[in-house]
Design a protein around this motif. Structure first.
Motif, PDB file in Angstrom:
ATOM      1  N   UNK A 156       0.815  -1.219   0.000  1.00 19.90           N
ATOM      2  CA  UNK A 156       0.000   0.000   0.000  1.00 19.90           C
ATOM      3  C   UNK A 156       0.843   1.262   0.000  1.00 19.90           C
ATOM      4  N   UNK A 157       2.068   1.166   0.504  1.00 23.97           N
ATOM      5  CA  UNK A 157       3.013   2.270   0.577  1.00 23.97           C
ATOM      6  C   UNK A 157       2.377   3.531   1.204  1.00 23.97           C
ATOM      7  N   UNK A 158       1.904   3.393   2.440  1.00 23.27           N
ATOM      8  CA  UNK A 158       1.326   4.558   3.116  1.00 23.27           C
ATOM      9  C   UNK A 158       2.399   5.564   3.491  1.00 23.27           C
ATOM     10  N   UNK A 159       1.958   6.764   3.815  1.00 23.10           N
ATOM     11  CA  UNK A 159       2.901   7.785   4.279  1.00 23.10           C
ATOM     12  C   UNK A 159       2.869   7.927   5.797  1.00 23.10           C
ATOM     13  N   UNK A 160       1.730   7.582   6.417  1.00 23.55           N
ATOM     14  CA  UNK A 160       1.616   7.686   7.869  1.00 23.55           C
ATOM     15  C   UNK A 160       0.944   6.446   8.435  1.00 23.55           C
ATOM     16  N   UNK A 161       1.193   6.196   9.718  1.00 27.88           N
ATOM     17  CA  UNK A 161       0.515   5.112  10.419  1.00 27.88           C
ATOM     18  C   UNK A 161       0.698   5.317  11.912  1.00 27.88           C
ATOM     19  N   UNK A 162       0.009   4.491  12.688  1.00 27.73           N
ATOM     20  CA  UNK A 162       0.046   4.557  14.140  1.00 27.73           C
ATOM     21  C   UNK A 162       0.086   3.140  14.686  1.00 27.73           C
ATOM     22  N   UNK A 163       1.050   2.855  15.559  1.00 21.00           N
ATOM     23  CA  UNK A 163       1.260   1.501  16.050  1.00 21.00           C
ATOM     24  C   UNK A 163       1.410   1.487  17.560  1.00 21.00           C
ATOM     25  N   UNK A 164       1.256   0.308  18.142  1.00 19.45           N
ATOM     26  CA  UNK A 164       1.581   0.081  19.547  1.00 19.45           C
ATOM     27  C   UNK A 164       3.023  -0.425  19.618  1.00 19.45           C
TER      28      UNK A 164
END
Length: 299
Positions: free
Chosen positions: A234-242
């Motif tokens: 998907x090649x995202x630019x942002x994300x949020x992880x634990x």
């Protein structure tokens, strides 16, 4: 929250056919999102008392959250990772009378609950969606975010729209997202931080959000491969992880570089060790720690 609905209305008019959200079942454009939110908000106008969201995530959850907010309701997310007993406690504790769900069979033991589908009937010709677009947000919406109850029964934190608006405004400046961004949503939408980062911030920015439930399952011990694949394809630019899943992702990369599309990855939900942050940065993950309490509106 006014800035969220102002942005949604703006995108629905200026970029009606651009994709706003994508999940495992399909996509929804800005115009379609605006119409679905308005239609469900019209149904919710006739509901009194708190409204629960009994959805695992994806586009239906986004529509339900936005519609409940637009209608000025007090909403109560029901985390899919809570036990039946925990969610039953949430329903009773928050005095919920209505649940938005696509799995009504899960609530048959509670016949007093009114059950609504996240897909509301199309509005009649005279409704606000025709000609005038999305209604103005008049304020007053609240949400109750329940803790996991690791030290007892889940406890609810009541948050108002002014708290959310302050958080959205501050984080918008920090992340500086725009229409070219793609956010890969991993954390469950029942968690406050992902509501802010996976729904509200992308709408304000005009960015696209993509949900992949198999990647989300990695948070709960499922194989990490779908999450790794999601970032690579998907090649995202942002994300949020634990922190835990960030560590598993770093290990799975085994020294390989992460996708060079990434420009901002937040890690929250718990504190991260300096060694984990450094290891993530070493493989090209632009990670920034953003842990905070729900009582403080997440960050």
């Amino acid at each position: 929250m006014k800035q969220v609905f102002d942005a949604l209305e703006r995108h629905a008019h200026s970029r009606p056919d651009a994709i706003a959200f994508e999940d495992d079942s399909g996509q929804i454009s800005w115009r379609e999102l605006s119409e679905r939110v308005e239609n469900l908000a019209c149904v919710l106008d006739d509901i009194t008392g708190p409204v629960a969201i009994g959805l695992a995530g994806g586009i239906d959850y986004v529509v339900a959250d936005l519609a409940a907010t637009l209608s000025g309701k007090r909403q109560v997310p029901l985390p899919f990772f809570f036990s039946t007993a925990q969610n039953a406690h949430v329903l009773m504790d928050a005095k919920v009378g209505c649940v938005i769900t696509n799995t009504p069979e899960l609530f048959l033991a509670l016949p007093h609950l009114k059950l609504l589908s996240p897909v509301a009937p199309a509005a009649p010709a005279a409704a606000p969606t025709t000609g005038r677009g999305l209604r103005a947000y008049n304020g007053g919406a609240e949400r109750i975010i329940y803790t996991s109850g690791s030290s007892g029964t889940p406890k609810g934190v009541v948050l108002g729209d002014r708290q959310l608006q302050a958080s959205i405004s501050a984080l918008s400046q920090v992340i500086a997202a725009d229409e070219t961004d793609t956010h890969l949503s991993i954390l469950p939408l029942a968690q406050l931080l992902e509501q802010i980062c996976g729904i509200f911030l992308p709408i304000v920015a005009g960015a696209k959000t993509v949900f992949r439930f198999e990647a989300t399952k990695a948070l709960f011990g499922a194989p990490i491969a779908p999450l790794v694949a999601a970032f690579e394809t998907l090649r995202p630019t942002t994300s949020l992880l634990a922190p835990a899943v960030l560590g598993r992702w770093v290990s799975a990369l085994a020294g390989r570089a992460a996708s060079d599309s990434l420009r901002f990855v937040a890690v929250g939900g718990a504190s991260s060790t300096p060694s984990l942050i450094h290891a993530a940065q070493d493989v090209g993950i632009p990670v920034h720690e953003g842990s905070g309490l729900s009582e403080c509106c997440a960050v």
